[in-house]
Design a protein around this motif. Structure first.
Motif, mmCIF file in Angstrom:
data_model
loop_
_atom_site.group_PDB
_atom_site.id
_atom_site.type_symbol
_atom_site.label_atom_id
_atom_site.label_comp_id
_atom_site.label_asym_id
_atom_site.label_seq_id
_atom_site.Cartn_x
_atom_site.Cartn_y
_atom_site.Cartn_z
ATOM 1 N N SER A 122 -80.632 46.085 -71.353
ATOM 2 C CA SER A 122 -78.910 46.647 -71.892
ATOM 3 C C SER A 122 -77.736 45.573 -71.607
ATOM 4 C CB SER A 122 -78.775 47.075 -70.597
ATOM 5 O OG SER A 122 -77.807 46.702 -69.602
ATOM 6 N N GLY A 123 -76.822 45.801 -72.268
ATOM 7 C CA GLY A 123 -75.697 44.768 -73.096
ATOM 8 C C GLY A 123 -74.899 44.827 -71.694
ATOM 9 N N GLY A 124 -73.497 44.350 -72.026
ATOM 10 C CA GLY A 124 -72.309 44.516 -71.447
ATOM 11 C C GLY A 124 -71.618 43.571 -70.797
ATOM 12 N N ASP A 125 -72.589 42.393 -71.580
ATOM 13 C CA ASP A 125 -71.806 41.056 -70.409
ATOM 14 C C ASP A 125 -70.764 40.641 -71.424
ATOM 15 O OD1 ASP A 125 -73.609 40.235 -68.340
ATOM 16 O OD2 ASP A 125 -75.096 40.255 -70.145
ATOM 17 N N LEU A 126 -69.618 39.832 -71.140
ATOM 18 C CA LEU A 126 -68.282 39.609 -71.674
ATOM 19 C C LEU A 126 -68.825 37.942 -72.051
ATOM 20 C CD1 LEU A 126 -66.118 39.573 -72.673
ATOM 21 C CD2 LEU A 126 -64.966 39.247 -71.206
ATOM 22 N N LEU A 127 -69.115 38.044 -73.408
ATOM 23 C CA LEU A 127 -69.429 36.497 -73.858
ATOM 24 C C LEU A 127 -68.212 36.195 -74.441
ATOM 25 C CD1 LEU A 127 -73.169 36.731 -74.665
ATOM 26 C CD2 LEU A 127 -71.627 35.866 -72.696
ATOM 27 N N LEU A 128 -68.042 34.867 -74.277
ATOM 28 C CA LEU A 128 -66.763 34.096 -75.130
ATOM 29 C C LEU A 128 -68.149 32.864 -76.146
ATOM 30 C CD1 LEU A 128 -64.131 33.496 -73.242
ATOM 31 C CD2 LEU A 128 -64.541 35.120 -74.586
ATOM 32 N N ALA A 129 -67.615 32.951 -76.622
ATOM 33 C CA ALA A 129 -68.083 31.262 -77.551
ATOM 34 C C ALA A 129 -67.397 30.376 -78.892
ATOM 35 C CB ALA A 129 -69.364 31.934 -78.994
ATOM 36 N N ARG A 130 -67.855 29.351 -78.329
ATOM 37 C CA ARG A 130 -66.974 28.657 -79.327
ATOM 38 C C ARG A 130 -67.247 26.860 -79.513
ATOM 39 N NH1 ARG A 130 -63.786 23.920 -76.347
ATOM 40 N NH2 ARG A 130 -65.858 22.880 -75.428
ATOM 41 N N LEU A 131 -67.214 27.061 -81.306
ATOM 42 C CA LEU A 131 -67.629 25.881 -82.594
ATOM 43 C C LEU A 131 -66.965 24.385 -82.532
ATOM 44 C CD1 LEU A 131 -70.393 24.721 -83.490
ATOM 45 C CD2 LEU A 131 -69.312 26.137 -85.451
ATOM 46 N N HIS A 132 -67.445 23.397 -81.878
ATOM 47 C CA HIS A 132 -66.648 22.683 -81.271
ATOM 48 C C HIS A 132 -66.265 20.995 -81.811
ATOM 49 C CE1 HIS A 132 -66.960 20.732 -77.739
ATOM 50 N NE2 HIS A 132 -67.388 21.842 -76.985
ATOM 51 N N ASN A 133 -65.822 20.116 -81.639
ATOM 52 C CA ASN A 133 -65.705 18.721 -82.088
ATOM 53 C C ASN A 133 -65.218 17.859 -81.632
ATOM 54 O OD1 ASN A 133 -65.453 15.899 -82.812
ATOM 55 N ND2 ASN A 133 -67.024 16.689 -84.681
ATOM 56 N N GLN A 134 -64.855 17.490 -80.631
ATOM 57 C CA GLN A 134 -64.817 17.351 -79.072
ATOM 58 C C GLN A 134 -63.813 15.867 -79.713
ATOM 59 O OE1 GLN A 134 -65.814 16.088 -74.880
ATOM 60 N NE2 GLN A 134 -64.431 15.465 -74.308
#
Length: 164
Positions: A94-106
């Motif tokens: 099942s779903g319901g998780d709060l996910l944040l995603a980022r793509l980056h170059n430090q």
């Protein structure tokens, strides 16, 4: 031709009166309401067993190949598939998780947030716009009582598109 406006308070033009929807409008209204409806949340088991909740350490994500298997270019969309598992290593159903995603170059100080979609079956997708040339790293965070972090070690190399 300018519209005529009446200053007579007793004149009613009918724009505030209720008129039933046509069958076509009723179908369109239902489709619109269904498209914005909040998904039904599965009931939590009683008692709640923490070992059956999502564990980033057992969860994975995969960078999906570009269209046609080609290299990515600035301006493309990058898709990442996220599969959540519980603390016992079992895939979530099942779903319901709060996910944040980022793509980056430090090094460049560049980054972009991904749009995360919950497929309601324990899997998620994150989509990023590729905005710079060079390396990029994907990070996915699960938000809860504590912010948990996991990152894929794979890096992307983006090539600048040359338009002639």
């Amino acid at each position: 031709m300018a519209p005529r406006v009446s200053t007579d308070p007793d004149v009613h033009r009918g724009f505030c009166t209720f008129q039933p929807l046509s069958p076509e409008d009723a179908v369109e209204e239902r489709l619109l309401l269904d498209s914005i409806a909040w998904p039904e949340t599965p009931l939590l088991p009683t008692p709640l067993i923490l070992e059956q909740t999502s564990d980033p350490a057992h969860s994975t994500f995969t960078i999906l190949p570009g269209r046609g298997g080609r290299q990515w270019h600035v301006g493309d969309q990058l898709e990442v598939r996220i599969n959540m598992s519980d603390f016992q290593g079992r895939p979530k159903k099942s779903g319901g998780d709060l996910l944040l995603a980022r793509l980056h170059n430090q090094k460049l100080g560049a980054g972009v947030a991904g749009t995360v979609v919950d497929h309601l079956n324990g899997s998620y997708s994150a989509v990023f716009s590729l905005l710079w040339e060079g390396d990029a790293q994907v990070e996915v965070f699960r938000v809860g009582v504590v912010m948990l972090y996991y990152s894929n070690s794979s890096h992307l190399v983006l090539k600048q598109s040359h338009i002639k």
